[in-house]
Design a protein around this motif. Structure first.
Motif, PDB file in Angstrom:
ATOM      1  N   SER A   1      -4.687  -1.075  -2.674  1.00  0.00           N
ATOM      2  CA  SER A   1      -3.264  -0.801  -2.487  1.00  0.00           C
ATOM      3  C   SER A   1      -2.846  -1.070  -1.045  1.00  0.00           C
ATOM      4  O   SER A   1      -1.816  -1.719  -0.802  1.00  0.00           O
ATOM      5  CB  SER A   1      -2.967   0.652  -2.872  1.00  0.00           C
ATOM      6  OG  SER A   1      -1.621   0.984  -2.595  1.00  0.00           O
ATOM      7  N   GLU A   2      -3.640  -0.579  -0.101  1.00  0.00           N
ATOM      8  CA  GLU A   2      -3.329  -0.810   1.307  1.00  0.00           C
ATOM      9  C   GLU A   2      -3.343  -2.302   1.634  1.00  0.00           C
ATOM     10  O   GLU A   2      -2.453  -2.809   2.328  1.00  0.00           O
ATOM     11  CB  GLU A   2      -4.335  -0.066   2.192  1.00  0.00           C
ATOM     12  CG  GLU A   2      -4.241   1.451   2.118  1.00  0.00           C
ATOM     13  CD  GLU A   2      -2.966   1.969   2.745  1.00  0.00           C
ATOM     14  OE1 GLU A   2      -2.411   1.283   3.626  1.00  0.00           O
ATOM     15  OE2 GLU A   2      -2.511   3.060   2.348  1.00  0.00           O
TER      16      GLU A   2
ATOM     17  N   PHE B   1      -0.278  -4.112  -0.218  1.00  0.00           N
ATOM     18  CA  PHE B   1       1.009  -3.803   0.396  1.00  0.00           C
ATOM     19  C   PHE B   1       1.098  -4.367   1.809  1.00  0.00           C
ATOM     20  O   PHE B   1       2.168  -4.795   2.245  1.00  0.00           O
ATOM     21  CB  PHE B   1       1.242  -2.289   0.412  1.00  0.00           C
ATOM     22  CG  PHE B   1       1.805  -1.754  -0.873  1.00  0.00           C
ATOM     23  CD1 PHE B   1       3.132  -1.966  -1.201  1.00  0.00           C
ATOM     24  CD2 PHE B   1       1.006  -1.064  -1.765  1.00  0.00           C
ATOM     25  CE1 PHE B   1       3.658  -1.485  -2.388  1.00  0.00           C
ATOM     26  CE2 PHE B   1       1.518  -0.579  -2.958  1.00  0.00           C
ATOM     27  CZ  PHE B   1       2.845  -0.791  -3.275  1.00  0.00           C
ATOM     28  N   THR B   2      -0.033  -4.386   2.530  1.00  0.00           N
ATOM     29  CA  THR B   2      -0.034  -4.987   3.870  1.00  0.00           C
ATOM     30  C   THR B   2       0.258  -6.478   3.787  1.00  0.00           C
ATOM     31  O   THR B   2       1.063  -7.016   4.571  1.00  0.00           O
ATOM     32  CB  THR B   2      -1.390  -4.753   4.551  1.00  0.00           C
ATOM     33  OG1 THR B   2      -1.619  -3.344   4.683  1.00  0.00           O
ATOM     34  CG2 THR B   2      -1.407  -5.382   5.936  1.00  0.00           C
TER      35      THR B   2
ATOM     36  N   LEU C   1       1.820  -7.946   1.365  1.00  0.00           N
ATOM     37  CA  LEU C   1       3.206  -8.083   0.909  1.00  0.00           C
ATOM     38  C   LEU C   1       4.170  -7.901   2.074  1.00  0.00           C
ATOM     39  O   LEU C   1       5.145  -8.659   2.223  1.00  0.00           O
ATOM     40  CB  LEU C   1       3.495  -7.062  -0.189  1.00  0.00           C
ATOM     41  CG  LEU C   1       4.897  -7.092  -0.811  1.00  0.00           C
ATOM     42  CD1 LEU C   1       5.168  -8.440  -1.448  1.00  0.00           C
ATOM     43  CD2 LEU C   1       5.033  -5.979  -1.844  1.00  0.00           C
TER      44      LEU C   1
ATOM     45  N   CYS D   1      10.507  -3.942  -8.025  1.00  0.00           N
ATOM     46  CA  CYS D   1       9.517  -2.936  -7.619  1.00  0.00           C
ATOM     47  C   CYS D   1       9.589  -1.709  -8.520  1.00  0.00           C
ATOM     48  O   CYS D   1       8.553  -1.142  -8.892  1.00  0.00           O
ATOM     49  CB  CYS D   1       9.736  -2.543  -6.160  1.00  0.00           C
ATOM     50  SG  CYS D   1       9.305  -3.833  -4.971  1.00  0.00           S
TER      51      CYS D   1
END
Length: 222
Positions: free
Chosen positions: A37-38, A41-42, A44, A148
């Motif tokens: 996830s990190e 999202f980073t 992204l 989203c």
């Protein structure tokens, strides 16, 4: 009973090992999901930051190009205005001369130096702002937020679906016997219509119930 107890002990120990392994697996899987996830999202955020920079550079490049053209035209227009003012002054002075020869010579000189006005075909657009870009960016923001929301609705059930323990209800008699427990009623508090036998482990119902039917009375004992 001993064999059953040993079997239950083995089953409990097996469940214990399974639960410990499930705890380790759950922690490892959760940590991997958090790291993914990190990372995602980073990436992204970096991608959005890159697109933001590209849009900013695009806007600045167009702004610079248009300002450069405008400044060039401004200089030429200011020069032409200055020339026109100078010619107007000279024409005003020439209109008051009485020397016809000087008038013709000066007029011919002013006519030749007037040149061609290249700015007569230039028009300034009324819609010369970046409002269209702002509208497109606003629409992009709304679409991204809606996208989203839809994707997060899919993520939440997948998170809730991760269950380490599932409770099962007993189905057979043997399953219910696992939860059995011997009960011993207290003879001092038991109902007077109940009789206790075999060390208070067997309960029977005894009593006299009167049923009136005409003049006959029937006694029932159980």
């Amino acid at each position: 009973m001993q064999r059953r107890s040993q079997q239950r002990l083995q089953e409990k120990e097996k469940k214990l090992q399974e639960l410990k392994q499930a705890v380790v697996t759950l922690k490892s899987s959760a940590q991997a999901a958090v790291e993914d996830s990190e990372r995602i999202f980073t990436e992204l955020i970096r991608s959005i930051e890159k697109k933001r920079s590209e849009v900013t550079e695009l806007i600045r490049a167009q702004e610079e190009a248009e300002l450069s053209r405008a400044e060039e035209l401004l200089e030429q227009l200011e020069q032409e205005i200055a020339d026109l003012k100078r010619r107007d002054t000279e024409l005003e002075q020439l209109s008051h001369t009485d020397d016809h020869i000087q008038f013709l010579q000066s007029f011919q000189s002013l006519f030749v130096s007037s040149g061609s006005e290249v700015f007569s075909s230039i028009s300034v657009h009324q819609h010369h702002s970046f409002d269209g870009v702002r509208k497109s960016l606003s629409d992009l923001k709304e679409r991204l937020e809606e996208f989203c929301k839809q994707e997060f609705r899919k993520i939440s059930p997948n998170v809730s679906a991760v269950q380490m323990i599932s409770a099962t209800e007993p189905q057979t008699s043997e399953d219910f016997l696992q939860y059995s427990y011997p009960l011993t009623p207290d003879p001092n508090t038991v109902n007077q219509n109940l009789s206790l036998y075999e060390e208070n482990r067997v309960v029977t119902l005894s009593g006299i119930f009167q049923h009136y039917s005409g003049q006959r009375i029937f006694d029932y004992s159980y």
